[in-house]
Scaffold this motif. Structure first.
Motif, mmCIF file in Angstrom:
data_model
loop_
_atom_site.group_PDB
_atom_site.id
_atom_site.type_symbol
_atom_site.label_atom_id
_atom_site.label_comp_id
_atom_site.label_asym_id
_atom_site.label_seq_id
_atom_site.Cartn_x
_atom_site.Cartn_y
_atom_site.Cartn_z
ATOM 1 N N ASP A 258 0.821 -1.213 0.000
ATOM 2 C CA ASP A 258 0.000 0.000 0.000
ATOM 3 C C ASP A 258 0.854 1.261 0.000
ATOM 4 O O ASP A 258 0.321 2.379 0.107
ATOM 5 N N LEU A 259 2.177 1.104 -0.116
ATOM 6 C CA LEU A 259 3.161 2.194 -0.197
ATOM 7 C C LEU A 259 3.351 2.922 1.130
ATOM 8 O O LEU A 259 4.149 3.860 1.210
ATOM 9 N N ASP A 260 2.627 2.504 2.167
ATOM 10 C CA ASP A 260 2.611 3.272 3.407
ATOM 11 C C ASP A 260 2.889 2.438 4.648
ATOM 12 O O ASP A 260 3.627 2.866 5.529
ATOM 13 N N THR A 261 2.298 1.256 4.754
ATOM 14 C CA THR A 261 2.405 0.443 5.963
ATOM 15 C C THR A 261 3.710 -0.336 5.970
ATOM 16 O O THR A 261 4.035 -1.033 5.011
ATOM 17 N N TRP A 262 4.437 -0.226 7.081
ATOM 18 C CA TRP A 262 5.648 -1.024 7.249
ATOM 19 C C TRP A 262 5.281 -2.428 7.698
ATOM 20 O O TRP A 262 4.329 -2.627 8.465
ATOM 21 N N PHE A 263 6.072 -3.406 7.242
ATOM 22 C CA PHE A 263 5.908 -4.800 7.650
ATOM 23 C C PHE A 263 7.231 -5.334 8.182
ATOM 24 O O PHE A 263 8.310 -4.902 7.760
ATOM 25 N N ILE A 264 7.129 -6.277 9.105
ATOM 26 C CA ILE A 264 8.301 -6.941 9.657
ATOM 27 C C ILE A 264 8.231 -8.417 9.298
ATOM 28 O O ILE A 264 7.194 -9.063 9.459
ATOM 29 N N ALA A 265 9.317 -8.935 8.763
ATOM 30 C CA ALA A 265 9.428 -10.359 8.451
ATOM 31 C C ALA A 265 10.380 -10.987 9.466
ATOM 32 O O ALA A 265 11.440 -10.434 9.755
ATOM 33 N N TYR A 266 10.001 -12.139 10.005
ATOM 34 C CA TYR A 266 10.824 -12.812 11.005
ATOM 35 C C TYR A 266 10.565 -14.305 10.903
ATOM 36 O O TYR A 266 9.662 -14.745 10.184
ATOM 37 N N HIS A 267 11.354 -15.097 11.604
ATOM 38 C CA HIS A 267 11.116 -16.538 11.565
ATOM 39 C C HIS A 267 10.681 -17.049 12.935
ATOM 40 O O HIS A 267 10.917 -16.413 13.960
ATOM 41 N N THR A 365 0.381 8.842 -0.895
ATOM 42 C CA THR A 365 1.761 8.477 -1.217
ATOM 43 C C THR A 365 1.764 7.956 -2.649
ATOM 44 O O THR A 365 0.873 7.197 -3.035
ATOM 45 N N ALA A 366 2.741 8.369 -3.436
ATOM 46 C CA ALA A 366 2.837 7.928 -4.823
ATOM 47 C C ALA A 366 4.242 7.410 -5.104
ATOM 48 O O ALA A 366 5.223 7.861 -4.503
ATOM 49 N N GLU A 367 4.324 6.450 -6.026
ATOM 50 C CA GLU A 367 5.607 5.841 -6.393
ATOM 51 C C GLU A 367 5.728 5.799 -7.915
ATOM 52 O O GLU A 367 4.787 5.434 -8.618
ATOM 53 N N PHE A 368 6.946 6.134 -8.393
ATOM 54 C CA PHE A 368 7.234 6.163 -9.824
ATOM 55 C C PHE A 368 8.592 5.496 -10.058
ATOM 56 O O PHE A 368 9.585 5.893 -9.444
ATOM 57 N N ASN A 369 8.647 4.498 -10.924
ATOM 58 C CA ASN A 369 9.897 3.846 -11.288
ATOM 59 C C ASN A 369 10.257 4.266 -12.709
ATOM 60 O O ASN A 369 9.421 4.202 -13.619
ATOM 61 N N LEU A 370 11.502 4.663 -12.898
ATOM 62 C CA LEU A 370 11.855 5.282 -14.163
ATOM 63 C C LEU A 370 13.353 5.189 -14.448
ATOM 64 O O LEU A 370 14.165 5.005 -13.538
ATOM 65 N N LYS A 371 13.684 5.317 -15.743
ATOM 66 C CA LYS A 371 15.075 5.393 -16.160
ATOM 67 C C LYS A 371 15.143 6.119 -17.494
ATOM 68 O O LYS A 371 14.179 6.174 -18.253
ATOM 69 N N GLU A 372 16.307 6.677 -17.782
ATOM 70 C CA GLU A 372 16.531 7.397 -19.036
ATOM 71 C C GLU A 372 17.199 6.472 -20.041
ATOM 72 O O GLU A 372 18.111 5.720 -19.694
#
Length: 835
Positions: A258-267, A365-372
């Protein structure tokens, strides 16, 4: 392009009032993924996000080489990508805790094969193949890399006295390390992850041994990457020691889909592998923030809502641009390989744009992936537009490969706030993928490049707008593009929070007046945290709290109850000299009755009131906290498992063996002559973690050295390392301890460390038995020694542990116990007790 489905507030309220169940996509910890290491599973998980997709890496079984990788778009469904490091790379035999960063077009992996120093590998893809780029750089296990806003890299790793850290001169070169102040877990400390949020550095880490059921994750905060760190208020943030879900640790953190919520991964630990090493499983839970306080909404091992997706996203996984985009000013646009959008007209000095047909909320919150690909001249620009209304009102974040800068500007009704050009790191490769992130909160815009905060602008745009991509005199490619109508942690407000668990008061539901809350003021009097009518102020205990809560006001919280049954609700609150009354509802049904909570004496005198044994149904529900009378501030709601039975249990040890009522033990206790004895360290417990108020007592032999006595309100007991009993193990629980020693009686609090609460100094005779009794009622603890009428210690804990089991504990002593007994306190009726 995909659009997330959102319930209209009126429809949502109707659903709540008519109790129609709502179904959600779900995930359940622990996770089992395709092609896990056999009898080794997934340990030391680390998740990288690149171009909108997540990549998971884990430790390699000790007798194997290579590193496995999985990918996911949503943190719920994972696809095995194979060995991202080929098995032929023998330096990765038993590759411990591989972590991957993306830096300026290259992926760098850091791993310690079987704990023998560190190597750095690199690849052009997150799925490899990675190849070794350095010799053995040394350093102990669990290396992790953090990139700060100024592009400085840091390396943290495990140490015997705490996490160690070093600055890096490049992704392949690590400086001299030293122990980071404030990061010790009283022994070996490992599994660190460093990240930055709102100017605060967070370091999560774990210990003390992967085979201990008490393996746990804690966090600290600091003003600089390498400390000094202050321990977090909610530590440990990941811990569970009993049942089948235990040994939780070695985490990594990432922002969710969701571009906003942090998550924690663990075992979690299943146990020792029959082949080699520990057998572990993957777990992922969301995190929330209240000020600088971090909270894990977990640990959970029952079905939870799947991570939310953005309100709008496009992977360009098709052959045509489609109707979800509006072209502005023309240009030569197309889709390549069903994975990216391109514009290749660089002959004309003209702004070309593709703007989404979907619009954001006021905050987003917005996200943009880009390259020239190539530029048409020195004035070439490519980048993102946001808050787009028309050509006269919008913001822009543009990259200039010629000037090596990020340029930001915002126009409002045709008037520019001014172009700001911020230098990017030397040698920045614009023909590699980069990500621009925009956070709009009120009139503030925060703009990041590859996770580095590079610009903060202010403009008078209060409404939502569209997002898009743009070029000028340039040929550029654009990948995953998305926006979420959440920002700065608001994604956790309305999701169903796990019960048992802790909910900050300020994480009430979205939807506004009459849906998420009812507040009698016209605006947020305190002006903190959220921009609606709820009155929120800074809390003396850290973070923010709901303040000026008046008669008739209420707040709603979506919850996900683990199982049907009783739950205690610990309300952290403050008021003045007048008692208040409140009521708790579940889906509109009264589950508490009207409950009176005592005055605390001051708005800054925080206490905990416990509403005991609220009966809640399993699954997704909405809790409402209503003020019936009075005015109080409240900071958090802590739900813990309740109890269906009265506290009781005893053992006089006359049978020559321990009673079957004991349900946890570590240490070499034995029974001789009708007494339980030990020489060294240990603890035993019996009872239910839902017990709150009761009396526990025993005949306790005073030791000549060390100490021993009673423990109560015990949760999460464990032993250190391989289950052996040692000095560290005696502190491995959460609860209270009342003990005797040659110099007197001591009362302390345990949270995997020791804190003395009170002491009564008096000479006691080693070898003599004393009758020791602890009576716990609400926040008050009375300790008696022989004289059962006058307590030797009378202590009220302002931040109490709510409930738990009872038992005995010995610390570095040779001593015996007899006539152990637990009896009821105030019963199990619903009531509020000032804690």
């Amino acid at each position: 392009m995909k659009n997330a489905f959102t319930l209209h507030p009126i429809l949502l309220l109707a659903l709540l009032l008519t109790f129609i169940p709502v179904t959600y996509a779900q995930v359940t910890n622990p996770r089992t993924l395709d092609q896990e290491w056999g009898e080794y599973g997934i340990g030391d998980p680390y998740i990288l996000k690149f171009r909108g997709k997540y990549y998971l890496y884990c430790s390699t079984r000790d007798d194997q080489s290579g590193v496995k990788c999985w990918s996911s778009w949503d943190l719920a469904n994972w696809t095995y990508e194979g060995l991202c490091v080929p098995a032929s790379v023998t330096t990765t035999k038993g590759a411990y805790a591989p972590e991957v960063i993306y830096w300026n077009g290259t992926f760098y992996m850091y791993t310690s094969p079987a704990g023998n120093g560190h190597y750095v590998l690199s690849a052009s893809s997150p799925t490899g193949p990675f190849s070794v780029q350095t010799g053995n750089l040394g350093y102990s296990i669990d290396g992790s890399v953090f990139i700060d806003d100024n592009a400085q890299l840091y390396f943290t790793y495990a140490g015997g006295s705490g996490i160690r850290g070093a600055a890096m001169s490049s992704p392949l070169s690590i400086g001299t390390g030293s122990t980071i102040s404030g990061t010790s877990l009283n022994g070996w400390t490992e599994g660190s992850t460093l990240f930055k949020r709102n100017g605060v550095y967070y370091l999560t880490y774990c210990g003390n041994h992967v085979f201990s059921s008490g393996y746990r994750v804690v966090y600290g905060t600091a003003a600089a990457p390498l400390g000094s760190y202050t321990a977090g208020a909610n530590n440990p943030v990941v811990l569970n020691t009993e049942g089948a879900f235990f040994g939780l640790g070695h985490s990594g953190s990432v922002i969710g889909p969701d571009l906003d919520t942090w998550f924690i991964a663990y075992h979690n630990l299943l146990g020792p592998s029959s082949i080699v090493g520990p057998n572990r499983k993957l777990n992922i839970d969301p995190m929330g923030f209240n000020g600088s306080q971090l909270l894990v909404y977990g640990p959970t091992n029952w079905a939870q809502p799947a991570p939310a997706l953005p309100a709008f996203y496009d992977r360009f996984d098709r052959t045509a641009i489609g109707s979800n985009w509006t072209n502005i000013n023309g240009g030569n646009w197309g889709i390549y390989n069903q994975e990216l959008l391109w514009q290749d007209n660089k002959a004309t000095q003209q702004w070309y744009r593709q703007v989404s047909t979907a619009a954001t909320a006021a905050n987003y919150t917005a996200e943009f992936n880009l390259k020239e690909m190539s530029r048409g001249g020195t004035d070439a620009r490519f980048g993102a537009v946001f808050s787009y209304v028309d050509e006269n009102t919008f913001g822009s974040a543009l990259l200039s490969s010629y000037d090596n800068t990020l340029e930001t500007d915002i126009k409002v009704n045709g008037v520019s706030i001014g172009v700001s050009a911020v230098p990017l790191p030397p040698g920045w490769d614009y023909q590699k993928w980069h990500v621009i992130r925009v956070e709009k909160e009120g009139t503030t815009f925060r703009i990041y490049v590859d996770g580095m905060l590079k610009s903060a602008r202010t403009a008078n745009i209060t409404a939502g707008g569209k997002i898009g991509v743009t070029t000028y005199h340039d040929h550029a490619d654009f990948g995953y593009t998305a926006f979420s109508n959440h920002v700065n942690g608001s994604g956790v407000f309305s999701f169903h929070k796990p019960v048992p668990g802790v909910i900050p008061a300020v994480h009430y539901n979205e939807g506004g007046e009459g849906v998420g809350y009812h507040d009698l003021s016209s605006a947020n009097i305190g002006g903190k945290y959220r921009a609606d009518r709820v009155d929120i102020r800074d809390c003396e205990e850290g973070g923010q709290n709901i303040g000026w809560n008046q008669t008739g006001e209420w707040y709603q919280y979506n919850v996900n109850v683990q199982s049907t049954g009783p739950y205690h609700l610990g309300l952290r609150y403050a008021t003045t000299f007048t008692a208040c009354k409140l009521r708790v509802y579940c889906d509109g049904a009264d589950v508490s009755g009207i409950v009176s909570i005592p005055a605390t004496g001051s708005w800054s005198a925080w206490r905990t009131a416990v509403l005991k044994n609220l009966n809640l149904p399993a699954g997704y529900h909405t809790i409402r906290l209503e003020t019936v009378e009075g005015e109080f501030d409240f900071a958090a709601l802590r739900f813990e498992s309740g109890a269906a039975t009265l506290p009781n249990g005893s053992d006089n040890f006359d049978s020559g063996s321990f009673s079957g009522l004991w349900n946890y033990s570590n240490g070499n206790y034995t029974i001789s002559s009708g007494r339980a004895g030990i020489d060294g360290f240990g603890k035993r417990t019996m009872g239910d973690v839902g017990w709150t108020d009761y009396t526990v007592e025993a005949d306790v032999q005073c030791p000549s050295s060390g100490n021993g006595g009673l423990v109560f309100r015990v949760r999460n007991p464990a032993a250190a390392q391989f289950g052996t009993s040692d000095a560290l193990s005696s502190d491995y629980f959460q609860g209270y301890y009342a003990g005797i020693e040659a110099g007197g009686i001591v009362l302390g609090k345990q949270n995997y460390n020791w804190a003395q609460l009170s002491r009564n100094n008096q000479p006691l005779t080693p070898g003599q038995f004393y009758h020791l009794r602890a009576v716990v009622s609400g926040a008050n603890i009375k300790v008696y020694l022989d004289d059962m009428l006058t307590p030797v210690i009378d202590y009220t804990d302002p931040s109490p542990i709510i409930s738990g089991k009872a038992g005995i504990r010995t610390h570095a002593a040779n001593m015996s116990f007899d006539n152990f007994n637990i009896s009821p306190g105030t019963g199990v009726a619903i009531s509020a007790i000032l804690f």
